[in-house]
Design an enzyme around this catalytic site. Structure first.
Site: not given
Length: 357
Positions: A72-73, A168, A185-186, A221, A303
């Site tokens: 996301a960063t 979130q 995703a996580h 890739t 974070c």
């Protein structure tokens, strides 16, 4: 161990793991192909990516495209840096560092105020040269749900783009009203190392890392395994969103009872109830975490852990340094049991009592 740190990361869903395994096959299998190769194995891997893209897109507004990223960063950097060079970027004071630091690095940050309840109201003025407004949907530290619909309208009135950090929120509540939306995703039971940026039709971005332009404006890739896992997690989240929300509400109500003598940070109502950020004045959180080492919870945003600095989010809602450092965050969700909440509360409250609190 009891895991109560869902804002930092979520357990991998079995459905996501199963989807990933097909694309991790070694020399004896056929799942390790490069999705950008023209041969059969490459086309199979590419097809898996497109299926996942459709599944991820199903939780976004209609009329846009999904660009896969490594996080996301990266997605937020692509949105902020790639959407224009001239003008201010208006960001709420409680944005993730990926937004705040990027806007500041560009010399374009204009910080929007946040009230004591943790909400960034849309009644405040935007700078005249505003090109982009960034307000997250659910805060990662205190869980408050921001009025993104109002901010989207305000951005449109100012002829600015609107970016939402929905890390979130995605898979938990409806994500709408934006020009760009970033996810990871996580944070919804998918694998680490893959994210996405949804871009509304008609919004043009410039590439920020050059190479092969595999995703149009993003080179590199793609990983069929990670993306397949993300797609499976998105599919599962969509199908059980109501069920997950009902379970979280049950956990929240029990947790609020068990921690009734702690002070809640942020709004109780305008909030994702899988985030319980609470404080006890005078609490030594480092000692608490040592005494409760079998319970996985946070002293703030994962974070920024280890920085030694008070949470910028808690400071933005008016807490003193001492109050911010006396706060803990408990995060729970799909795989959390009521018994986990009860055992954690028993241990945490006992440890706090040992400190005379």
């Amino acid at each position: 161990m009891i895991y109560l740190d869902y804002q930092a990361t979520t357990p991998l869903a079995p459905e996501a793991r199963d989807a990933m395994l097909r694309w991790l096959d070694g020399p004896d299998g056929t799942g390790f192909g490069n999705p950008h190769s023209p041969h059969r194995m490459g086309r199979q891997a590419a097809a898996a990516i497109e299926l996942a893209r459709d599944r991820v897109a199903a939780l976004f507004p209609a009329g846009g495209k999904v660009i896969f990223t490594g996080s996301a960063t990266e997605a937020l950097n692509l949105a902020i840096r790639g959407s224009g060079k001239a003008g201010s970027v208006a960001v709420s004071a409680i944005e993730h560092a990926a937004v705040l630091d990027t806007a500041e690095a560009l010399g374009q940050a204009r910080v929007l105020d946040v009230a004591q309840d943790g909400l960034c109201g849309a009644a405040q003025d935007l700078p005249k040269d505003c090109r982009l407004v960034a307000v997250m949907q659910v805060n990662n530290e205190i869980g408050t749900i921001q009025p993104t619909v109002d901010w989207h309208r305000k951005a449109k009135e100012a002829n600015a783009l609107f970016l939402v950090d929905a890390v979130q929120a995605y898979g938990k509540i409806e994500v709408t009203h934006a020009d760009m939306i970033a996810i990871s995703a996580h944070k919804f039971h998918g694998p680490k190392g893959v994210g996405a940026l949804w871009v509304r039709d008609g919004v043009d971005l410039t590439e920020q890392q050059t190479g092969g332009s595999q995703e149009g404006v993003r080179s590199g890739t793609l990983s069929p395994a990670l993306i397949a896992g993300m797609g499976a997690a998105a599919k599962e989240a969509k199908e059980r969103m109501a069920q997950d929300a009902e379970h979280v509400e049950e956990l929240w109500n029990r947790a609020r009872d068990l921690f009734s003598d702690w002070t809640l940070n942020g709004s109780e109502d305008a909030r994702w109830h899988g985030n319980l950020n609470i404080r006890r004045d005078g609490l030594d959180v480092a000692r608490l975490m040592s005494d409760c080492r079998d319970i996985m919870f946070s002293a703030g945003s994962a974070c920024a852990s280890g920085s030694g600095r008070p949470s910028h989010v808690l400071k933005a809602i008016g807490l003193s340094d001492k109050q911010a450092k006396a706060s803990i965050r408990l995060g729970f969700g799909r795989y959390t049991k009521i018994e986990d909440i009860e055992q954690a509360a028993k241990s945490i409250n006992a440890a706090a009592k040992e400190q005379g609190l």
